[in-house]
Scaffold this motif. Structure first.
Motif, PDB file in Angstrom:
ATOM      1  N   ILE A  86       5.567   4.611   0.151  1.00  0.00           N
ATOM      2  CA  ILE A  86       5.021   3.305  -1.066  1.00  0.00           C
ATOM      3  C   ILE A  86       4.575   4.147  -2.316  1.00  0.00           C
ATOM      4  O   ILE A  86       4.619   4.865  -2.103  1.00  0.00           O
ATOM      5  CB  ILE A  86       4.426   2.230  -0.771  1.00  0.00           C
ATOM      6  N   ARG A 109       1.993   3.106  -5.462  1.00  0.00           N
ATOM      7  CA  ARG A 109       0.969   1.897  -5.547  1.00  0.00           C
ATOM      8  C   ARG A 109       0.273   3.476  -7.138  1.00  0.00           C
ATOM      9  O   ARG A 109      -0.152   3.896  -7.421  1.00  0.00           O
ATOM     10  CB  ARG A 109      -0.695   2.042  -4.769  1.00  0.00           C
ATOM     11  N   THR A 147      -7.597  -1.979  -9.887  1.00  0.00           N
ATOM     12  CA  THR A 147      -8.125  -1.482  -8.223  1.00  0.00           C
ATOM     13  C   THR A 147      -8.807  -0.621  -7.973  1.00  0.00           C
ATOM     14  O   THR A 147      -9.397  -0.835  -7.087  1.00  0.00           O
ATOM     15  CB  THR A 147      -6.338  -0.384  -8.342  1.00  0.00           C
ATOM     16  N   SER A 151      -6.250   4.444   2.232  1.00  0.00           N
ATOM     17  CA  SER A 151      -5.525   2.577   2.232  1.00  0.00           C
ATOM     18  C   SER A 151      -4.414   2.907   2.248  1.00  0.00           C
ATOM     19  O   SER A 151      -3.538   1.845   2.576  1.00  0.00           O
ATOM     20  CB  SER A 151      -6.407   1.960   1.578  1.00  0.00           C
ATOM     21  N   PHE A 152      -4.196   3.571   1.104  1.00  0.00           N
ATOM     22  CA  PHE A 152      -2.036   3.482   0.863  1.00  0.00           C
ATOM     23  C   PHE A 152      -1.419   4.308   2.183  1.00  0.00           C
ATOM     24  O   PHE A 152      -0.530   3.578   2.464  1.00  0.00           O
ATOM     25  CB  PHE A 152      -1.722   4.036  -0.377  1.00  0.00           C
ATOM     26  N   SER A 201      -2.772   3.119   5.428  1.00  0.00           N
ATOM     27  CA  SER A 201      -2.675   2.383   5.791  1.00  0.00           C
ATOM     28  C   SER A 201      -1.752   1.033   5.861  1.00  0.00           C
ATOM     29  O   SER A 201      -1.178   0.496   6.861  1.00  0.00           O
ATOM     30  CB  SER A 201      -4.191   1.600   6.042  1.00  0.00           C
ATOM     31  N   CYS A 202      -1.707   1.114   4.380  1.00  0.00           N
ATOM     32  CA  CYS A 202       0.050   0.267   4.123  1.00  0.00           C
ATOM     33  C   CYS A 202       0.288   0.586   4.826  1.00  0.00           C
ATOM     34  O   CYS A 202       1.806  -0.557   4.901  1.00  0.00           O
ATOM     35  CB  CYS A 202      -0.122  -0.244   2.975  1.00  0.00           C
ATOM     36  N   VAL A 203       1.734   1.435   4.463  1.00  0.00           N
ATOM     37  CA  VAL A 203       2.625   2.069   4.609  1.00  0.00           C
ATOM     38  C   VAL A 203       2.145   1.843   6.475  1.00  0.00           C
ATOM     39  O   VAL A 203       3.233   1.093   6.891  1.00  0.00           O
ATOM     40  CB  VAL A 203       2.886   3.400   4.926  1.00  0.00           C
ATOM     41  N   ASN A 240       2.622  -2.149   7.645  1.00  0.00           N
ATOM     42  CA  ASN A 240       3.945  -2.985   7.132  1.00  0.00           C
ATOM     43  C   ASN A 240       4.812  -1.976   7.625  1.00  0.00           C
ATOM     44  O   ASN A 240       5.841  -3.405   6.952  1.00  0.00           O
ATOM     45  CB  ASN A 240       2.987  -3.347   5.467  1.00  0.00           C
ATOM     46  N   HIS A 241       4.977  -1.095   7.557  1.00  0.00           N
ATOM     47  CA  HIS A 241       6.430  -0.590   7.145  1.00  0.00           C
ATOM     48  C   HIS A 241       6.746   0.122   8.455  1.00  0.00           C
ATOM     49  O   HIS A 241       8.107   0.063   8.914  1.00  0.00           O
ATOM     50  CB  HIS A 241       6.931   0.064   6.224  1.00  0.00           C
ATOM     51  N   CYS A 270      -0.377  11.827   0.603  1.00  0.00           N
ATOM     52  CA  CYS A 270      -0.185  11.237  -0.374  1.00  0.00           C
ATOM     53  C   CYS A 270      -0.083  11.897  -2.395  1.00  0.00           C
ATOM     54  O   CYS A 270      -0.451  13.330  -1.553  1.00  0.00           O
ATOM     55  CB  CYS A 270      -1.564  10.458  -1.431  1.00  0.00           C
TER      56      CYS A 270
END
Length: 146
Positions: free
Chosen positions: A20, A22, A28, A66-67, A69-71, A74-75, A122
């Protein structure tokens, strides 16, 4: 597979990856401070942060994490996956205005234990700001009764 179903354990393979992108802007960082309660002036106060070794405000490390965690949520593996653990190493700060690319790549699949290990990174402008090893528990797909 529907985009919102996530992967079942038997659908995952070493080498699969997802990412992702961001933008880390002032809003933010301020929203993350509100949610987390972390108002360290390195993140919130430019005058204070300018006098630090970072010479300006930086994003919370936990925000960057947390990015990942998003991956994962969600993905890849996606909905239904549960964090079992993550070890992180921060290489360089993320600054206000940076765009972060967060990527996770499957490194091991244990079908019997329903666990997947992932190498996570990241990056900002091609430079690593955080690396992590994550492990998630992944559900089995139910067999169709139809």
């Amino acid at each position: 597979m529907s985009e919102f179903e996530g992967f079942a354990i038997n659908e995952l393979e070493v080498g699969q990856s997802a990412e992702i992108t961001r933008l880390v802007d002032d809003n933010t960082v301020r929203q993350f401070a509100e949610v987390s309660g972390d108002f360290n002036p390195l993140h919130m106060d430019e005058a204070y942060a300018a006098r630090s070794p970072f010479r300006g405000r930086i994003a919370h490390g936990a925000l960057v994490a947390s990015f990942i965690s998003c991956v994962l949520g969600n993905h890849l593996p996606g909905p239904g996956a549960v964090f079992a653990g993550m070890t992180m190493r921060f290489e360089r700060p993320v600054r206000i205005g940076d765009t972060v690319i967060a990527r996770a790549t499957v490194t091991d699949v244990d079908v019997k234990a329903r666990r997947v290990k992932l190498a996570c990174v990241c990056e900002v402008e091609g430079q690593t700001c955080m690396e992590a090893d994550a492990e998630v528990i992944v559900r089995k797909r139910r067999k169709s009764t139809a």
